[in-house]
Design a protein around this motif. Structure first.
Motif, PDB file in Angstrom:
ATOM      1  N   GLU A 288      74.603  62.746  43.545  1.00 33.09           N
ATOM      2  CA  GLU A 288      73.777  62.765  42.334  1.00 33.09           C
ATOM      3  C   GLU A 288      74.478  62.031  41.205  1.00 33.09           C
ATOM      4  O   GLU A 288      75.713  62.029  41.129  1.00 33.09           O
ATOM      5  CB  GLU A 288      73.503  64.209  41.905  1.00 33.09           C
ATOM      6  CG  GLU A 288      72.570  64.933  42.860  1.00 33.09           C
ATOM      7  CD  GLU A 288      72.477  66.402  42.525  1.00 33.09           C
ATOM      8  OE1 GLU A 288      72.516  66.727  41.315  1.00 33.09           O
ATOM      9  OE2 GLU A 288      72.378  67.199  43.465  1.00 33.09           O
ATOM     10  N   LEU A 289      73.699  61.440  40.329  1.00 34.26           N
ATOM     11  CA  LEU A 289      74.277  60.703  39.209  1.00 34.26           C
ATOM     12  C   LEU A 289      74.191  61.530  37.936  1.00 34.26           C
ATOM     13  O   LEU A 289      73.188  62.201  37.670  1.00 34.26           O
ATOM     14  CB  LEU A 289      73.538  59.376  39.009  1.00 34.26           C
ATOM     15  CG  LEU A 289      73.761  58.356  40.136  1.00 34.26           C
ATOM     16  CD1 LEU A 289      72.927  57.107  39.891  1.00 34.26           C
ATOM     17  CD2 LEU A 289      75.216  57.991  40.279  1.00 34.26           C
ATOM     18  N   ALA A 290      75.242  61.474  37.133  1.00 36.98           N
ATOM     19  CA  ALA A 290      75.259  62.200  35.877  1.00 36.98           C
ATOM     20  C   ALA A 290      74.775  61.299  34.741  1.00 36.98           C
ATOM     21  O   ALA A 290      74.210  61.752  33.758  1.00 36.98           O
ATOM     22  CB  ALA A 290      76.666  62.715  35.562  1.00 36.98           C
ATOM     23  N   ALA A 291      75.037  60.034  34.883  1.00 34.68           N
ATOM     24  CA  ALA A 291      74.633  59.087  33.838  1.00 34.68           C
ATOM     25  C   ALA A 291      74.448  57.721  34.478  1.00 34.68           C
ATOM     26  O   ALA A 291      74.959  57.462  35.565  1.00 34.68           O
ATOM     27  CB  ALA A 291      75.691  59.016  32.743  1.00 34.68           C
ATOM     28  N   GLY A 292      73.732  56.849  33.801  1.00 34.90           N
ATOM     29  CA  GLY A 292      73.547  55.500  34.321  1.00 34.90           C
ATOM     30  C   GLY A 292      72.610  55.476  35.512  1.00 34.90           C
ATOM     31  O   GLY A 292      71.763  56.338  35.677  1.00 34.90           O
ATOM     32  N   ARG A 293      72.796  54.514  36.385  1.00 36.08           N
ATOM     33  CA  ARG A 293      71.873  54.335  37.509  1.00 36.08           C
ATOM     34  C   ARG A 293      72.654  53.986  38.767  1.00 36.08           C
ATOM     35  O   ARG A 293      73.858  53.731  38.729  1.00 36.08           O
ATOM     36  CB  ARG A 293      70.883  53.225  37.160  1.00 36.08           C
ATOM     37  CG  ARG A 293      71.606  51.915  36.846  1.00 36.08           C
ATOM     38  CD  ARG A 293      70.646  50.753  36.742  1.00 36.08           C
ATOM     39  NE  ARG A 293      71.355  49.557  36.309  1.00 36.08           N
ATOM     40  CZ  ARG A 293      72.006  48.747  37.143  1.00 36.08           C
ATOM     41  NH1 ARG A 293      72.033  49.015  38.440  1.00 36.08           N
ATOM     42  NH2 ARG A 293      72.636  47.681  36.692  1.00 36.08           N
ATOM     43  N   ASP A 294      71.919  53.950  39.845  1.00 35.22           N
ATOM     44  CA  ASP A 294      72.475  53.569  41.138  1.00 35.22           C
ATOM     45  C   ASP A 294      72.607  52.042  41.168  1.00 35.22           C
ATOM     46  O   ASP A 294      72.063  51.342  40.334  1.00 35.22           O
ATOM     47  CB  ASP A 294      71.522  54.053  42.245  1.00 35.22           C
ATOM     48  CG  ASP A 294      72.181  54.032  43.613  1.00 35.22           C
ATOM     49  OD1 ASP A 294      73.333  53.575  43.706  1.00 35.22           O
ATOM     50  OD2 ASP A 294      71.525  54.480  44.574  1.00 35.22           O
ATOM     51  N   PHE A 295      73.363  51.526  42.172  1.00 30.90           N
ATOM     52  CA  PHE A 295      73.375  50.083  42.390  1.00 30.90           C
ATOM     53  C   PHE A 295      71.941  49.647  42.675  1.00 30.90           C
ATOM     54  O   PHE A 295      71.196  50.362  43.343  1.00 30.90           O
ATOM     55  CB  PHE A 295      74.238  49.702  43.603  1.00 30.90           C
ATOM     56  CG  PHE A 295      75.682  50.067  43.443  1.00 30.90           C
ATOM     57  CD1 PHE A 295      76.401  49.634  42.344  1.00 30.90           C
ATOM     58  CD2 PHE A 295      76.324  50.831  44.404  1.00 30.90           C
ATOM     59  CE1 PHE A 295      77.742  49.956  42.204  1.00 30.90           C
ATOM     60  CE2 PHE A 295      77.652  51.155  44.270  1.00 30.90           C
ATOM     61  CZ  PHE A 295      78.373  50.722  43.167  1.00 30.90           C
ATOM     62  N   SER A 296      71.591  48.481  42.209  1.00 29.19           N
ATOM     63  CA  SER A 296      70.212  48.054  42.418  1.00 29.19           C
ATOM     64  C   SER A 296      70.183  46.617  42.915  1.00 29.19           C
ATOM     65  O   SER A 296      70.937  45.764  42.452  1.00 29.19           O
ATOM     66  CB  SER A 296      69.435  48.187  41.103  1.00 29.19           C
ATOM     67  OG  SER A 296      68.247  47.456  41.189  1.00 29.19           O
ATOM     68  N   ARG A 297      69.283  46.382  43.860  1.00 26.38           N
ATOM     69  CA  ARG A 297      69.129  45.016  44.372  1.00 26.38           C
ATOM     70  C   ARG A 297      68.448  44.122  43.337  1.00 26.38           C
ATOM     71  O   ARG A 297      68.616  42.928  43.328  1.00 26.38           O
ATOM     72  CB  ARG A 297      68.295  45.027  45.652  1.00 26.38           C
ATOM     73  CG  ARG A 297      69.032  45.592  46.835  1.00 26.38           C
ATOM     74  CD  ARG A 297      68.226  45.430  48.109  1.00 26.38           C
ATOM     75  NE  ARG A 297      68.969  45.993  49.210  1.00 26.38           N
ATOM     76  CZ  ARG A 297      69.025  47.279  49.481  1.00 26.38           C
ATOM     77  NH1 ARG A 297      68.389  48.153  48.718  1.00 26.38           N
ATOM     78  NH2 ARG A 297      69.739  47.720  50.496  1.00 26.38           N
ATOM     79  N   GLU A 298      67.656  44.815  42.449  1.00 23.44           N
ATOM     80  CA  GLU A 298      66.877  44.040  41.480  1.00 23.44           C
ATOM     81  C   GLU A 298      67.754  43.497  40.363  1.00 23.44           C
ATOM     82  O   GLU A 298      67.445  42.508  39.743  1.00 23.44           O
ATOM     83  CB  GLU A 298      65.740  44.883  40.867  1.00 23.44           C
ATOM     84  CG  GLU A 298      64.528  44.997  41.780  1.00 23.44           C
ATOM     85  CD  GLU A 298      64.775  45.916  42.973  1.00 23.44           C
ATOM     86  OE1 GLU A 298      65.266  47.048  42.772  1.00 23.44           O
ATOM     87  OE2 GLU A 298      64.485  45.487  44.118  1.00 23.44           O
ATOM     88  N   ALA A 299      68.845  44.213  40.059  1.00 20.52           N
ATOM     89  CA  ALA A 299      69.676  43.784  38.942  1.00 20.52           C
ATOM     90  C   ALA A 299      70.670  42.734  39.417  1.00 20.52           C
ATOM     91  O   ALA A 299      71.550  43.041  40.213  1.00 20.52           O
ATOM     92  CB  ALA A 299      70.422  44.977  38.346  1.00 20.52           C
ATOM     93  N   PRO A 300      70.565  41.524  38.941  1.00 27.41           N
ATOM     94  CA  PRO A 300      71.431  40.453  39.430  1.00 27.41           C
ATOM     95  C   PRO A 300      72.886  40.652  39.037  1.00 27.41           C
ATOM     96  O   PRO A 300      73.791  40.232  39.743  1.00 27.41           O
ATOM     97  CB  PRO A 300      70.852  39.196  38.774  1.00 27.41           C
ATOM     98  CG  PRO A 300      69.944  39.653  37.697  1.00 27.41           C
ATOM     99  CD  PRO A 300      69.577  41.066  37.962  1.00 27.41           C
TER     100      PRO A 300
END
Lengths: 111, 888
Positions: free
Chosen positions: B636-648
């Motif tokens: 689980e994440l406390a802050a921010g986001r997961d790695f994303s394929r969409e974000a270059p």
């Protein structure tokens, strides 16, 4: 074991035990010495000699069974041990070596 | 003389006065035979010489006997047997009495012998175990001159590493003339797959080794030349075990073996199997040059990389001191420019003696998790306690039983037994019993050895027992126990006066050490309760380990090890393979990674741009992670986001855990740029702390860089109940990709289980020994209860006559033991509490020791004690009082 001396009377007792075989107890031992040597040993002397021989390991003794003879009093039987046999035969050989070559033939005792 | 002539005497013959004198003054002990002889002679002589002379001679004989002192002496050969007892006659009698006693009191005999045998068997097994633990790595001829060169970083959070940089060893040897030779070992990271023709096997014990390994260690070769076997690249030396598995009876020398993912090797040697007693077990060795050829130049530059286990052979064992003195200078020149301070302020070399590694070394990145000398101590202590309990029982029962033999002692003393003789008799009996226990212990060991091996993970055999010193020691131990337990009856009871002993007064005197006996029972139960509480706490802690929520989903994640071609194939089409796998309904998410939770991640230095003067901070790093890692593990994440394929921007990105954020002192970690060597990128998310390592330790700072496609491992989260289907799908898909590859998978939950192996072992040991301790203690209690019931027979009889009921009497008899167990509990509970509290302090996450544990342990001990005693007390209380009172 230290050297065990065999006294003269002890030798006679030992030989008597040999000669009597299975029936060797104080009475026939005393009788045999008396008839064969003419020496009337007291029983005290005989018992003492038997004890000494037993202590030296030349004789072994055991108490006989209770029988009807002599008022049920048990006899102590004696038997010569290997050491005892060795001692008498050594004594005999010593005697024979001493006699060897002597011209003068003494007349042998009992005749 | 004529005065004494009476009619009766004439008839019987011999002079009465002389006979009287002989009886009065002659040697009494020979009177019978002598009187008989004289009587016989008298009869003979009367016949031969007439009564007068016979009588005279009779007198003469009597006096000759009485006045001869030698005939009175008692030391003559024929005295009564009791008076000398030197001969085998008494020995025979002692033996007979001893055996009769053992037979008559079968129950006591069994309890005593079985108890001691169990104690001895346990003790021997543990001696074997300890001996085995201490024998590690001593089979090397030069064991006392071989040291492992390790590096300790001396900072605040200093770490001590077992492996060191590849170039260190050679440089060290060049600088230190005391070093005769060095050998480096570099293990294959994970399991390797070996292929011979079309057979594939997974092997865990593979290493790269210097060609000098044969000079440093004692590794006899069955085939091949030690000087050249590992000299050329592409050489492989197999153990006899592996060679037999792959080649059967064929000669493997010169054959080709493929280590998947690497290259073809040629068998250049067959070594004898490495004995299990080593901290460095391996099944095959590949020449170090092979690794250098494939890895490239960076290896020689990696001075601070903790990679190679480096062993040095000194010319003299004591030269460690000179080396330690010279080491800082070497460190400074060798690591010059690597650190801001002089290198010797940052790190130091530590030489570990080879035989001590197994029990004393707990460094970072050990070759294998080593054992701990603590376990040797715990085992030894338990063995000692179990043996102690068994001995206590033995003594306890022997003293209790001795009281029943008062009469025998009395009779023997009346008949002239010396105190020393009695002592010898009792000691002999105890020794006899101890000898029987010894034989039984031998049988028990044969029966228990497999269980014990299972328990300790060892392969001890009966052959290990054939050590004369060991057998001698054990026999000595048994006899000593026998002698100690025989000592009480031997020296106390033999001291009683016969009248006391015969009257039975001794019995009360014998029960004087009742306090001692009760003390011993308390002691036994205290140990048992201690072990019970210990077992319960260990069990609780283990249950806690296994059931604690780790912050990610360990139950349903399966990981598959990829090797060689398969790895390459997946790296190149990761997304296609993932899509393929996700078509199966049971497979929820798939990720590729190099590290999975449950393994020890490496520690690396991180800096955060513009923060704290770019100070480096050591953190654990989970390497080779792709976009789906966080989701697959269910972190689980406390802050921010997961790695994303969409974000270059996520080509280089970090997710850190809360501990890492705290370590860095960042409230707003998200968005900061973190740097690790030449990998730099923004922190995109902060994960809630999850337990990626064992619960022994606090959650450490962890950073997760995004590095898709360098995994080596495939992770898949699977729908709970459909595991078999999912596994089949995984295997089929991978097989389609590269046919004929070994499918190697395990569950993350299982990997975690392995982290608690030591605690599992402790639980088993505690459990088994608690059972054994209780068993022995109960045997003791049983015997003692029987004895008490026996002693109080008359009391019970009187009570019953006066109207006591059966339950009242059972209660009366049980009360005493209840009190004893209660005292034992009071003694054991605090001791157990403090000991287990100490044990728990080793764990960052632990259970509380709660009162129900004590309650259960105490009640269990009490229940067992009651059950044990109840048989005897019920038997005693239902007995007809007529039986016990009829002799009064």
């Amino acid at each position: 074991m230290k050297h065990l001396h065999l006294g003269e009377f002890e030798e006679l007792v030992l030989l008597a035990v040999c000669g009597l075989g299975e029936t060797a107890y104080a009475v026939p031992i005393q009788q045999r010495i008396e008839t064969r040597t003419g020496r009337a040993a007291t029983m005290g002397a005989v018992y003492a000699a038997l004890d000494r021989l037993e202590n030296k390991g030349f004789l072994a003794s055991r108490l006989g069974a209770v029988t009807r003879q002599r008022g049920g009093k048990r006899k102590r039987f004696y038997e010569i041990t290997g050491a005892g046999l060795a001692a008498v035969s050594a004594m005999r050989q010593a005697r024979e070596r001493m006699w060897d070559g002597l011209e003068w033939q003494p007349s042998l005792g009992l005749e | 003389m004529s005065l004494f002539k009476t009619k009766g005497e004439q008839k019987r013959g011999s002079p009465k006065a002389a006979r009287w004198i002989l009886r009065r003054w002659g040697p009494a002990h020979r009177h019978v035979e002598m009187a008989g002889d004289l009587e016989e002679l008298y009869a003979l002589r009367t016949k031969r010489y007439g009564p007068a002379k016979a009588r005279r001679l009779y007198w003469q004989d009597v006096l000759s006997i009485c006045f001869r002192r030698s005939l009175h002496a008692r030391q003559t050969p024929h005295t009564l047997p009791y008076e000398t007892a030197r001969g085998p006659i008494m020995l025979k009698n002692y033996l007979k009495i001893a055996l009769r006693n053992l037979k008559r009191q079968k129950g006591y005999t069994f309890i005593n012998v079985a108890g001691l045998a169990v104690g001895l068997a346990c003790c021997l097994l543990i001696v074997l175990y300890v001996q085995d633990e201490r024998s590690y790595d001593r089979h090397h001829e030069n064991a006392d001159r071989i040291f492992r060169l390790t590096i300790e970083y001396t900072g605040d959070d200093g770490t001590h590493w077992a492996p060191i940089g590849p170039p260190v060893g050679q440089a060290f040897k060049a600088q230190m003339p005391e070093v005769e030779q060095i050998a480096r070992i570099f293990p294959f990271g994970s399991r390797a797959v070996l292929q011979v023709e079309d057979q594939q096997f997974e092997e865990s014990g593979g290493v790269y080794a210097d060609s000098t390994v044969f000079e440093v260690f004692t590794l006899p070769l069955a085939r091949g030349n030690p000087a050249t076997a590992l000299a050329a690249p592409g050489s492989i030396v197999l153990s006899e075990r592996i060679a037999r598995k792959y080649f059967g009876d064929d000669d493997p020398m010169g054959h080709a073996v493929t280590v998947t993912g690497w290259r073809d090797m040629t068998v250049t040697g067959i070594m004898k199997d490495v004995p299990p007693t080593t901290h460095l077990p391996f099944d095959f060795m590949v020449s170090m040059q092979t690794f250098y050829d494939q890895a490239g130049d960076w290896v020689e530059q990696a001075r601070t990389w903790a990679g190679f286990y480096t062993y040095v052979l000194l010319r003299e064992a004591h030269q460690t001191e000179t080396i330690t003195q010279k080491a800082p200078a070497f460190v400074n020149t060798f690591f010059e420019g690597r650190f801001e301070q002089p290198a010797d302020e940052v790190m130091r070399f530590v030489l570990q003696p080879l035989p001590e590694i197994h029990l004393h070394s707990k460094l970072e990145k050990e070759y294998r998790a080593n054992s701990d000398v603590l376990y040797v101590y715990v085992f030894s202590a338990i063995a000692l306690f179990v043996l102690l309990i068994a001995c206590i029982n033995f003594v306890n029962l022997a003293t209790a039983r001795a009281a029943t033999r008062m009469r025998e002692v009395g009779v023997r003393k009346t008949l002239g037994a010396q105190r020393l003789q009695l002592a010898r008799q009792f000691l002999g009996e105890a020794a006899l019993m101890a000898a029987m226990a010894l034989v039984l212990a031998g049988v028990l060991i044969v029966l228990w050895l497999p269980v014990f091996n299972h328990l300790t993970g060892k392969a001890l055999t009966l052959a290990d027992l054939q050590d004369p010193g060991l057998l001698l020691g054990l026999t000595g131990m048994a006899l000593l126990t026998g002698l100690i337990s025989g000592a009480y009856p031997a020296f106390v009871i033999s001291g009683f006066r016969p009248t006391q002993a015969l009257r039975g007064a001794g019995a009360s005197k014998a029960s004087q050490p009742a306090l001692l006996r009760k003390g011993l029972v308390v002691f036994q139960f205290a140990i048992s309760i201690f072990l019970l509480i210990g077992t319960a706490v260990v069990l609780n802690q283990l249950t806690f380990f296994r059931t604690k929520q780790l912050g990610f989903d360990k139950e349903r994640v399966v990981h598959v090890r990829l090797g060689g071609e398969l790895n390459d194939a997946i790296e190149n089409n990761l997304e296609t393979v993932k899509q393929e796998l996700l078509r199966h309904p049971a497979i929820l998410t798939v990720s590729m990674a190099a590290d999975v939770p449950g393994e020890r991640y490496s520690l690396e230095n991180m800096t955060v741009d513009g923060h704290r003067d770019d100070e480096e901070t050591m953190m654990r790093i989970a390497w080779g992670v792709d976009h789906d890692y966080i989701e697959t593990l269910g972190i689980e994440l406390a802050a921010g986001r997961d790695f994303s394929r969409e974000a270059p921007a996520d080509t280089n990105a970090w997710i850190v855990n809360e501990a890492a954020a705290r370590r860095l002192g960042l409230d707003d970690a998200v968005g900061r740029v973190m740097r690790w060597g030449n990998y730099a990128g923004p922190i995109v998310g902060v994960a809630k702390d999850f337990h990626f390592a064992s619960l022994h330790h606090e959650i450490e700072p962890l950073v997760i860089p995004l590095r898709p496609g360098v995994g080596g491992m495939l992770l898949a989260r699977v729908q709970g109940e459909q595991m078999p289907g999912a596994l089949a799908a995984l295997e089929a898909t991978l097989n389609d990709l590269v046919p004929g590859q070994l499918f190697r998978y395990s569950f993350v939950a299982d990997d975690f289980d392995l982290l608690y192996r030591n605690e599992d072992k402790l639980r088993d040991v505690f459990g088994y020994f608690a059972a054994i301790a209780i068993f022995i203690a109960c045997l003791g209690l049983f015997g003692l209860a029987a004895f008490t019931a026996e002693q109080r027979r008359k009391e019970i009889g009187v009570r019953k006559v006066m109207g006591a009921t059966v339950p009242q009497i059972v209660l009366l008899l049980s009360k005493e033991f209840t009190v004893l167990v209660g005292i034992a509990f009071v003694v054991a509970a605090p001791a157990a509490y403090f000991a287990m509290q100490r044990w728990l302090e080793d764990f960052a996450y632990r259970v509380e020791i709660s009162w129900p544990i004590f309650l259960i342990a105490g009640l269990a001990a009490l229940g067992i004690a009651w059950l044990t005693v109840s048989y005897q007390s019920i038997k005693a209380s239902v007995a007809n009082p007529v039986e016990s009172l009829r002799y009064e």
